[in-house]
Design a protein around this motif. Structure first.
Motif, short mmCIF file in Angstrom:
data_model
loop_
_atom_site.label_atom_id
_atom_site.label_comp_id
_atom_site.label_asym_id
_atom_site.label_seq_id
_atom_site.Cartn_x
_atom_site.Cartn_y
_atom_site.Cartn_z
N THR A 1 0.87 -1.17 0.00
CA THR A 1 0.00 0.00 0.00
C THR A 1 0.91 1.22 0.00
OG1 THR A 1 -0.05 0.32 2.38
CG2 THR A 1 -1.57 -1.31 1.47
N ASN A 2 0.33 2.42 0.13
CA ASN A 2 1.19 3.59 0.10
C ASN A 2 1.96 3.79 1.41
OD1 ASN A 2 -1.28 4.26 1.30
ND2 ASN A 2 -0.83 6.41 1.13
N THR A 3 1.56 3.06 2.47
CA THR A 3 2.29 3.26 3.73
C THR A 3 3.09 2.05 4.18
OG1 THR A 3 0.25 2.69 4.84
CG2 THR A 3 0.78 5.03 4.70
N TYR A 4 2.81 0.86 3.64
CA TYR A 4 3.59 -0.30 4.07
C TYR A 4 3.55 -1.38 3.02
CZ TYR A 4 -0.86 -2.58 5.26
OH TYR A 4 -2.11 -3.12 5.20
N LYS A 5 4.46 -2.34 3.18
CA LYS A 5 4.45 -3.52 2.30
C LYS A 5 4.43 -4.75 3.18
CE LYS A 5 7.03 -5.94 -1.21
NZ LYS A 5 8.11 -5.98 -2.17
N SER B 1 5.70 -25.75 3.23
CA SER B 1 4.77 -26.85 3.01
C SER B 1 4.26 -27.42 4.32
CB SER B 1 5.42 -27.97 2.20
OG SER B 1 5.83 -27.48 0.97
N SER B 2 4.97 -27.13 5.42
CA SER B 2 4.49 -27.64 6.71
C SER B 2 3.56 -26.65 7.37
CB SER B 2 5.68 -27.91 7.62
OG SER B 2 6.44 -26.73 7.77
N GLY B 3 3.18 -25.59 6.67
CA GLY B 3 2.18 -24.68 7.21
C GLY B 3 2.73 -23.54 8.04
N ILE B 4 4.04 -23.39 8.14
CA ILE B 4 4.60 -22.28 8.90
C ILE B 4 4.53 -21.03 8.03
CG2 ILE B 4 6.65 -21.38 10.04
CD1 ILE B 4 5.55 -23.69 11.48
N LYS B 5 3.85 -19.98 8.53
CA LYS B 5 3.68 -18.77 7.75
C LYS B 5 4.49 -17.65 8.40
CE LYS B 5 -1.15 -20.15 7.46
NZ LYS B 5 -0.86 -21.45 6.97
N ILE B 6 5.29 -16.98 7.58
CA ILE B 6 6.09 -15.87 8.09
C ILE B 6 5.65 -14.60 7.38
CG2 ILE B 6 8.41 -15.01 8.44
CD1 ILE B 6 9.41 -17.78 8.39
N ILE B 7 5.31 -13.58 8.17
CA ILE B 7 4.82 -12.32 7.60
C ILE B 7 5.71 -11.20 8.09
CG2 ILE B 7 2.92 -10.67 7.60
CD1 ILE B 7 1.97 -14.01 8.65
N LEU B 8 6.14 -10.37 7.15
CA LEU B 8 6.98 -9.24 7.53
C LEU B 8 6.37 -7.98 6.94
CD1 LEU B 8 9.63 -8.78 9.02
CD2 LEU B 8 10.82 -9.07 6.89
N VAL B 9 6.13 -6.98 7.82
CA VAL B 9 5.55 -5.72 7.35
C VAL B 9 6.65 -4.68 7.37
CG1 VAL B 9 3.82 -3.97 7.83
CG2 VAL B 9 3.32 -6.36 8.30
N THR B 10 6.89 -4.08 6.20
CA THR B 10 8.02 -3.15 6.10
C THR B 10 7.61 -1.86 5.40
OG1 THR B 10 8.62 -4.12 4.00
CG2 THR B 10 9.76 -4.97 5.92
N HIS B 11 8.59 -1.02 5.24
CA HIS B 11 8.43 0.22 4.49
C HIS B 11 8.10 -0.12 3.03
CE1 HIS B 11 9.79 3.82 2.36
NE2 HIS B 11 9.44 4.45 3.46
N PRO B 12 7.24 0.66 2.37
CA PRO B 12 6.83 0.30 1.01
C PRO B 12 7.94 0.29 -0.03
CG PRO B 12 5.89 2.41 1.65
CD PRO B 12 6.48 1.81 2.87
N GLY B 13 9.05 0.94 0.26
CA GLY B 13 10.13 0.94 -0.73
C GLY B 13 10.92 -0.34 -0.78
N THR B 14 10.64 -1.27 0.14
CA THR B 14 11.43 -2.51 0.21
C THR B 14 11.26 -3.36 -1.04
OG1 THR B 14 10.65 -2.45 2.47
CG2 THR B 14 12.05 -4.28 1.87
N GLY B 15 12.35 -4.00 -1.47
CA GLY B 15 12.29 -4.88 -2.63
C GLY B 15 11.67 -6.22 -2.26
N ASP B 16 11.85 -7.22 -3.11
CA ASP B 16 11.27 -8.52 -2.88
C ASP B 16 11.97 -9.22 -1.71
OD1 ASP B 16 11.24 -11.72 -4.40
OD2 ASP B 16 9.59 -10.70 -3.40
N LEU B 17 11.18 -9.65 -0.76
CA LEU B 17 11.79 -10.20 0.46
C LEU B 17 11.74 -11.71 0.53
CD1 LEU B 17 10.61 -7.71 3.19
CD2 LEU B 17 12.89 -8.02 2.31
N LEU B 18 11.45 -12.39 -0.57
CA LEU B 18 11.28 -13.85 -0.48
C LEU B 18 12.52 -14.54 0.05
CD1 LEU B 18 9.06 -15.85 -0.96
CD2 LEU B 18 9.99 -16.31 -3.21
N GLU B 19 13.70 -14.13 -0.43
CA GLU B 19 14.93 -14.76 0.05
C GLU B 19 15.14 -14.47 1.53
OE1 GLU B 19 15.36 -16.85 -3.01
OE2 GLU B 19 16.88 -16.96 -1.45
N SER B 20 14.80 -13.24 1.94
CA SER B 20 14.95 -12.89 3.36
C SER B 20 14.03 -13.73 4.23
CB SER B 20 14.61 -11.42 3.59
OG SER B 20 15.33 -10.63 2.71
#
Lengths: 169, 186
Positions: free
Chosen positions: A98-102, A109-128
Protein backbone atom coordinates in the motif's frame (compact mmCIF):
# COMPACT_ATOMS: atom_id res chain seq x y z
CA UNK A 1 -2.11 -3.97 -4.94
CA UNK A 2 -0.40 -0.67 -5.63
CA UNK A 3 -2.07 2.62 -4.80
CA UNK A 4 -1.82 4.92 -7.81
CA UNK A 5 -1.25 8.64 -7.36
CA UNK A 6 0.11 8.15 -3.90
CA UNK A 7 2.36 11.19 -4.08
CA UNK A 8 -0.45 13.75 -4.57
CA UNK A 9 -3.22 12.39 -2.45
CA UNK A 10 -1.39 11.01 0.55
CA UNK A 11 2.34 11.53 0.88
CA UNK A 12 4.65 8.60 1.44
CA UNK A 13 5.78 8.19 5.03
CA UNK A 14 9.25 9.54 5.79
CA UNK A 15 12.06 7.15 4.89
CA UNK A 16 13.54 5.45 7.95
CA UNK A 17 16.70 7.02 9.26
CA UNK A 18 19.93 5.10 9.17
CA UNK A 19 19.61 4.09 12.79
CA UNK A 20 15.96 3.08 12.58
CA UNK A 21 14.60 -0.23 11.49
CA UNK A 22 13.21 -0.72 8.05
CA UNK A 23 10.70 -3.22 9.34
CA UNK A 24 7.55 -2.44 11.29
CA UNK A 25 6.51 -5.83 12.60
CA UNK A 26 6.64 -9.55 12.05
CA UNK A 27 4.28 -12.46 12.67
CA UNK A 28 4.92 -16.19 12.57
CA UNK A 29 1.92 -18.53 12.49
CA UNK A 30 1.74 -22.29 12.40
CA UNK A 31 -0.73 -24.41 10.42
CA UNK A 32 -3.37 -24.27 13.18
CA UNK A 33 -3.50 -20.50 13.38
CA UNK A 34 -1.49 -20.26 16.58
CA UNK A 35 0.61 -17.10 16.54
CA UNK A 36 4.05 -18.43 17.39
CA UNK A 37 5.81 -15.10 17.32
CA UNK A 38 4.92 -11.44 17.12
CA UNK A 39 7.74 -8.89 16.97
CA UNK A 40 7.22 -5.18 16.78
CA UNK A 41 9.87 -2.64 15.95
CA UNK A 42 8.01 0.38 14.72
CA UNK A 43 4.25 0.49 15.00
CA UNK A 44 2.74 3.86 15.80
CA UNK A 45 -0.91 2.85 15.53
CA UNK A 46 -2.43 -0.10 17.30
CA UNK A 47 -6.16 -0.57 16.95
CA UNK A 48 -7.04 -4.01 18.29
CA UNK A 49 -5.89 -6.06 21.25
CA UNK A 50 -3.20 -8.62 20.53
CA UNK A 51 -5.49 -11.65 20.26
CA UNK A 52 -7.83 -10.04 17.77
CA UNK A 53 -4.94 -8.60 15.83
CA UNK A 54 -3.44 -12.07 15.36
CA UNK A 55 -6.75 -13.57 14.34
CA UNK A 56 -7.33 -10.77 11.88
CA UNK A 57 -3.93 -11.25 10.33
CA UNK A 58 -4.31 -15.00 10.05
CA UNK A 59 -7.80 -14.69 8.61
CA UNK A 60 -6.62 -12.11 6.11
CA UNK A 61 -3.85 -14.36 4.85
CA UNK A 62 -6.04 -17.43 4.73
CA UNK A 63 -8.56 -15.59 2.59
CA UNK A 64 -5.94 -13.96 0.40
CA UNK A 65 -4.30 -17.30 -0.28
CA UNK A 66 -7.62 -18.84 -1.20
CA UNK A 67 -8.55 -15.91 -3.41
CA UNK A 68 -5.25 -15.72 -5.26
CA UNK A 69 -5.26 -19.45 -5.90
CA UNK A 70 -8.75 -19.34 -7.38
CA UNK A 71 -8.00 -16.34 -9.58
CA UNK A 72 -4.88 -17.96 -10.99
CA UNK A 73 -5.08 -17.75 -14.80
CA UNK A 74 -2.42 -20.41 -15.36
CA UNK A 75 -3.87 -23.16 -13.23
CA UNK A 76 -6.26 -25.53 -15.02
CA UNK A 77 -7.85 -27.06 -11.95
CA UNK A 78 -10.16 -24.78 -9.99
CA UNK A 79 -11.95 -25.86 -6.86
CA UNK A 80 -14.69 -23.84 -5.24
CA UNK A 81 -13.85 -20.71 -3.31
CA UNK A 82 -13.49 -21.44 0.38
CA UNK A 83 -12.52 -25.09 -0.01
CA UNK A 84 -9.41 -25.61 2.16
CA UNK A 85 -6.21 -26.18 0.23
CA UNK A 86 -3.07 -28.11 1.03
CA UNK A 87 -0.33 -25.69 2.07
CA UNK A 88 1.95 -24.97 -0.83
CA UNK A 89 -0.48 -26.15 -3.45
CA UNK A 90 -1.65 -23.85 -6.21
CA UNK A 91 0.00 -20.46 -6.54
CA UNK A 92 1.11 -18.71 -3.38
CA UNK A 93 1.00 -14.96 -3.06
CA UNK A 94 4.19 -13.19 -2.01
CA UNK A 95 3.35 -9.66 -0.99
CA UNK A 96 1.04 -6.72 -1.21
CA UNK A 97 1.94 -3.08 -1.03
CA UNK A 98 0.00 0.00 0.00
CA UNK A 99 1.19 3.59 0.10
CA UNK A 100 2.29 3.26 3.73
CA UNK A 101 3.59 -0.30 4.07
CA UNK A 102 4.45 -3.52 2.30
CA UNK A 103 3.45 -6.90 3.65
CA UNK A 104 5.59 -9.86 2.56
CA UNK A 105 4.46 -13.43 3.13
CA UNK A 106 6.00 -16.89 2.91
CA UNK A 107 4.45 -20.23 3.68
CA UNK A 108 6.30 -23.52 3.98
CA UNK A 109 4.77 -26.85 3.01
CA UNK A 110 4.49 -27.64 6.71
CA UNK A 111 2.18 -24.68 7.21
CA UNK A 112 4.60 -22.28 8.90
CA UNK A 113 3.68 -18.77 7.75
CA UNK A 114 6.09 -15.87 8.09
CA UNK A 115 4.82 -12.32 7.60
CA UNK A 116 6.98 -9.24 7.53
CA UNK A 117 5.55 -5.72 7.35
CA UNK A 118 8.02 -3.15 6.10
CA UNK A 119 8.43 0.22 4.49
CA UNK A 120 6.83 0.30 1.01
CA UNK A 121 10.13 0.94 -0.73
CA UNK A 122 11.43 -2.51 0.21
CA UNK A 123 12.29 -4.88 -2.63
CA UNK A 124 11.27 -8.52 -2.88
CA UNK A 125 11.79 -10.20 0.46
CA UNK A 126 11.28 -13.85 -0.48
CA UNK A 127 14.93 -14.76 0.05
CA UNK A 128 14.95 -12.89 3.36
CA UNK A 129 11.87 -14.73 4.53
CA UNK A 130 13.51 -18.01 3.58
CA UNK A 131 16.51 -17.00 5.65
CA UNK A 132 14.23 -16.23 8.59
CA UNK A 133 12.68 -19.67 8.13
CA UNK A 134 16.17 -21.13 8.38
CA UNK A 135 16.75 -19.15 11.57
CA UNK A 136 13.47 -20.54 12.92
CA UNK A 137 14.69 -24.07 12.20
CA UNK A 138 18.04 -23.53 13.85
CA UNK A 139 16.98 -21.67 16.99
CA UNK A 140 13.46 -22.89 17.63
CA UNK A 141 12.81 -26.27 16.04
CA UNK A 142 16.11 -27.73 17.11
CA UNK A 143 15.62 -26.60 20.69
CA UNK A 144 14.49 -29.71 22.61
CA UNK A 145 12.85 -27.57 25.31
CA UNK A 146 10.49 -25.98 22.81
CA UNK A 147 7.10 -27.69 22.33
CA UNK A 148 5.92 -27.36 18.73
CA UNK A 149 2.70 -25.42 18.43
CA UNK A 150 3.31 -23.14 21.39
CA UNK A 151 4.43 -19.49 21.27
CA UNK A 152 8.17 -19.04 20.93
CA UNK A 153 10.06 -17.69 23.94
CA UNK A 154 13.67 -17.65 22.91
CA UNK A 155 15.86 -14.66 23.60
CA UNK A 156 18.55 -15.90 21.27
CA UNK A 157 16.09 -16.20 18.40
CA UNK A 158 14.73 -12.71 19.11
CA UNK A 159 18.18 -11.20 19.20
CA UNK A 160 19.32 -12.87 15.98
CA UNK A 161 16.10 -11.84 14.28
CA UNK A 162 16.46 -8.23 15.36
CA UNK A 163 20.01 -8.14 14.05
CA UNK A 164 19.03 -9.65 10.73
CA UNK A 165 15.99 -7.46 10.20
CA UNK A 166 17.97 -4.34 10.99
CA UNK A 167 20.21 -5.17 8.07
CA UNK A 168 17.33 -5.56 5.59
CA UNK A 169 16.23 -3.20 2.87
CA UNK B 1 14.67 -13.08 -9.18
CA UNK B 2 13.90 -16.70 -10.11
CA UNK B 3 13.20 -18.96 -7.12
CA UNK B 4 16.11 -21.08 -5.88
CA UNK B 5 16.12 -24.58 -7.32
CA UNK B 6 15.74 -27.54 -4.96
CA UNK B 7 19.09 -28.90 -3.85
CA UNK B 8 20.17 -32.48 -4.22
CA UNK B 9 20.67 -34.64 -1.16
CA UNK B 10 24.42 -34.87 -1.81
CA UNK B 11 24.84 -31.11 -1.95
CA UNK B 12 23.05 -30.58 1.32
CA UNK B 13 24.79 -33.49 3.01
CA UNK B 14 28.11 -31.95 2.07
CA UNK B 15 27.13 -28.65 3.69
CA UNK B 16 25.56 -29.64 6.99
CA UNK B 17 27.57 -30.23 10.12
CA UNK B 18 28.25 -33.89 10.60
CA UNK B 19 28.86 -36.03 13.64
CA UNK B 20 31.03 -39.10 14.02
CA UNK B 21 29.11 -42.12 12.71
CA UNK B 22 30.17 -44.35 15.57
CA UNK B 23 29.00 -41.81 18.12
CA UNK B 24 25.63 -41.74 16.39
CA UNK B 25 25.34 -45.52 16.21
CA UNK B 26 26.45 -46.05 19.80
CA UNK B 27 24.14 -43.33 21.13
CA UNK B 28 21.18 -44.90 19.37
CA UNK B 29 22.20 -48.28 20.70
CA UNK B 30 22.35 -46.88 24.23
CA UNK B 31 18.84 -45.47 23.85
CA UNK B 32 17.43 -48.83 22.72
CA UNK B 33 19.30 -50.66 25.47
CA UNK B 34 17.94 -48.31 28.13
CA UNK B 35 14.40 -48.63 26.80
CA UNK B 36 14.67 -52.41 26.95
CA UNK B 37 15.83 -52.22 30.55
CA UNK B 38 13.12 -49.75 31.58
CA UNK B 39 10.17 -51.19 29.71
CA UNK B 40 11.12 -54.88 29.48
CA UNK B 41 8.33 -55.67 27.00
CA UNK B 42 9.56 -55.72 23.39
CA UNK B 43 6.22 -54.43 22.07
CA UNK B 44 6.37 -51.49 24.47
CA UNK B 45 9.85 -50.65 23.26
CA UNK B 46 8.69 -50.75 19.65
CA UNK B 47 5.88 -48.36 20.48
CA UNK B 48 8.14 -46.02 22.41
CA UNK B 49 10.68 -45.93 19.59
CA UNK B 50 7.91 -45.08 17.17
CA UNK B 51 6.68 -42.29 19.45
CA UNK B 52 10.20 -40.87 19.79
CA UNK B 53 10.55 -40.99 16.03
CA UNK B 54 7.24 -39.18 15.65
CA UNK B 55 8.43 -36.36 17.92
CA UNK B 56 11.61 -36.09 15.88
CA UNK B 57 9.72 -36.18 12.60
CA UNK B 58 7.43 -33.26 13.38
CA UNK B 59 10.49 -31.05 13.86
CA UNK B 60 12.66 -32.61 11.20
CA UNK B 61 10.23 -31.66 8.46
CA UNK B 62 10.95 -27.94 8.93
CA UNK B 63 14.66 -28.48 8.70
CA UNK B 64 14.18 -30.62 5.61
CA UNK B 65 12.02 -27.99 3.91
CA UNK B 66 14.30 -25.13 4.86
CA UNK B 67 17.52 -26.76 3.68
CA UNK B 68 16.35 -28.65 0.63
CA UNK B 69 14.03 -26.07 -0.94
CA UNK B 70 11.78 -28.73 -2.47
CA UNK B 71 8.50 -27.27 -3.64
CA UNK B 72 5.19 -28.90 -2.78
CA UNK B 73 5.12 -32.43 -4.17
CA UNK B 74 2.29 -32.88 -6.63
CA UNK B 75 1.51 -36.48 -5.70
CA UNK B 76 2.58 -39.22 -3.35
CA UNK B 77 5.08 -40.62 -5.87
CA UNK B 78 7.05 -37.39 -5.78
CA UNK B 79 6.87 -37.36 -2.00
CA UNK B 80 8.31 -40.86 -1.74
CA UNK B 81 11.14 -39.93 -4.12
CA UNK B 82 11.89 -36.79 -2.10
CA UNK B 83 12.09 -38.79 1.12
CA UNK B 84 14.26 -41.51 -0.37
CA UNK B 85 16.67 -39.41 -2.40
CA UNK B 86 16.89 -36.14 -0.49
CA UNK B 87 15.66 -36.86 3.02
CA UNK B 88 17.54 -40.02 3.82
CA UNK B 89 20.67 -38.69 2.16
CA UNK B 90 20.53 -35.43 4.07
CA UNK B 91 20.06 -36.90 7.50
CA UNK B 92 21.57 -40.38 7.41
CA UNK B 93 23.98 -40.12 4.51
CA UNK B 94 22.46 -43.11 2.72
CA UNK B 95 20.12 -43.20 -0.27
CA UNK B 96 17.04 -45.34 -0.28
CA UNK B 97 15.26 -46.64 -3.35
CA UNK B 98 11.53 -46.58 -3.92
CA UNK B 99 9.89 -49.81 -5.11
CA UNK B 100 6.71 -51.83 -4.93
CA UNK B 101 4.15 -49.27 -5.90
CA UNK B 102 0.62 -50.52 -5.58
CA UNK B 103 -2.09 -49.93 -8.18
CA UNK B 104 -3.45 -46.63 -6.74
CA UNK B 105 -0.07 -45.12 -6.07
CA UNK B 106 -0.83 -44.81 -2.38
CA UNK B 107 1.58 -47.36 -1.02
CA UNK B 108 5.26 -47.95 -1.69
CA UNK B 109 8.39 -49.39 -0.13
CA UNK B 110 11.60 -47.59 0.73
CA UNK B 111 14.52 -49.99 0.54
CA UNK B 112 17.73 -49.25 2.43
CA UNK B 113 20.80 -51.28 1.58
CA UNK B 114 22.91 -49.58 4.18
CA UNK B 115 21.71 -48.45 7.60
CA UNK B 116 24.03 -46.53 9.95
CA UNK B 117 21.86 -47.27 12.99
CA UNK B 118 22.64 -50.98 13.01
CA UNK B 119 26.42 -51.15 12.70
CA UNK B 120 27.76 -53.61 15.31
CA UNK B 121 24.25 -54.81 16.25
CA UNK B 122 23.05 -58.37 16.56
CA UNK B 123 19.69 -59.17 18.15
CA UNK B 124 19.81 -61.72 20.97
CA UNK B 125 17.13 -64.41 21.39
CA UNK B 126 15.42 -62.49 24.17
CA UNK B 127 14.61 -59.58 21.83
CA UNK B 128 13.16 -61.41 18.91
CA UNK B 129 10.11 -59.21 18.33
CA UNK B 130 12.11 -55.99 18.44
CA UNK B 131 12.12 -53.59 15.48
CA UNK B 132 15.48 -52.04 16.26
CA UNK B 133 15.11 -49.21 13.72
CA UNK B 134 11.53 -48.38 14.60
CA UNK B 135 12.51 -44.80 15.23
CA UNK B 136 12.79 -44.38 11.47
CA UNK B 137 9.18 -45.37 10.89
CA UNK B 138 8.11 -42.78 13.48
CA UNK B 139 10.22 -40.09 11.85
CA UNK B 140 8.68 -40.68 8.42
CA UNK B 141 5.16 -40.77 9.85
CA UNK B 142 5.66 -37.58 11.90
CA UNK B 143 7.24 -35.65 9.06
CA UNK B 144 4.50 -36.59 6.59
CA UNK B 145 1.80 -35.68 9.06
CA UNK B 146 3.12 -32.11 9.18
CA UNK B 147 2.66 -31.85 5.42
CA UNK B 148 -0.95 -32.92 5.68
CA UNK B 149 -0.53 -36.62 4.89
CA UNK B 150 -1.72 -39.27 7.30
CA UNK B 151 0.32 -42.41 6.72
CA UNK B 152 0.99 -45.83 8.13
CA UNK B 153 4.63 -46.89 8.15
CA UNK B 154 5.70 -50.46 8.87
CA UNK B 155 8.78 -52.63 8.47
CA UNK B 156 8.57 -55.34 5.84
CA UNK B 157 12.16 -56.57 5.83
CA UNK B 158 14.72 -56.17 8.58
CA UNK B 159 18.33 -57.33 8.21
CA UNK B 160 18.62 -57.91 11.95
CA UNK B 161 15.95 -60.57 11.57
CA UNK B 162 17.71 -62.36 8.76
CA UNK B 163 16.41 -60.58 5.64
CA UNK B 164 18.75 -59.17 2.99
CA UNK B 165 17.81 -55.48 3.22
CA UNK B 166 15.72 -52.98 5.18
CA UNK B 167 12.33 -52.35 3.64
CA UNK B 168 9.93 -49.79 5.03
CA UNK B 169 6.39 -49.72 3.70
CA UNK B 170 4.75 -46.29 3.58
CA UNK B 171 1.00 -46.27 3.02
CA UNK B 172 -0.90 -43.04 2.46
CA UNK B 173 -4.16 -43.14 4.39
CA UNK B 174 -5.46 -39.69 3.57
CA UNK B 175 -4.55 -36.09 2.78
CA UNK B 176 -5.79 -33.63 5.38
CA UNK B 177 -6.02 -30.08 3.99
CA UNK B 178 -5.86 -27.00 6.23
CA UNK B 179 -9.06 -25.89 7.81
CA UNK B 180 -9.78 -22.37 8.96
CA UNK B 181 -9.25 -22.80 12.68
CA UNK B 182 -11.45 -20.03 14.06
CA UNK B 183 -15.19 -20.34 14.26
CA UNK B 184 -17.22 -17.58 12.62
CA UNK B 185 -18.80 -16.22 15.76
CA UNK B 186 -15.56 -15.70 17.71
Amino acid sequence: MQFFGGSEISPLPPLPTASGNNAHMMYVFNRNGVCLLYREWNRPLRTLNAQQDHKLMFGLLFSLKSLTAKMDPTNAEKGNLGVPQLPGQGCSFHSFRTNTYKLSFMESSSGIKIILVTHPGTGDLLESLKYIYNLYVEYVVKNPLYSPGTPIRSELFDKTLDQYVRGLG
Amino acid sequence: MPPAAPRSGDAIFANVERVNAELFTLTYGAIVRQLLTDLEEVEEVNKQLDQMGYNIGIRLIDEFLAKSNVSRCVDFKETAEAIAKVGFKMFLGVTASVTNWDADGTSCSLVLEDNPLVDFVELPDTCQGLYYCNILSGVVRGALEMVSMKTEVTWIRDMLRGDDAYELQVKLLKQVPEEYPYKDDE
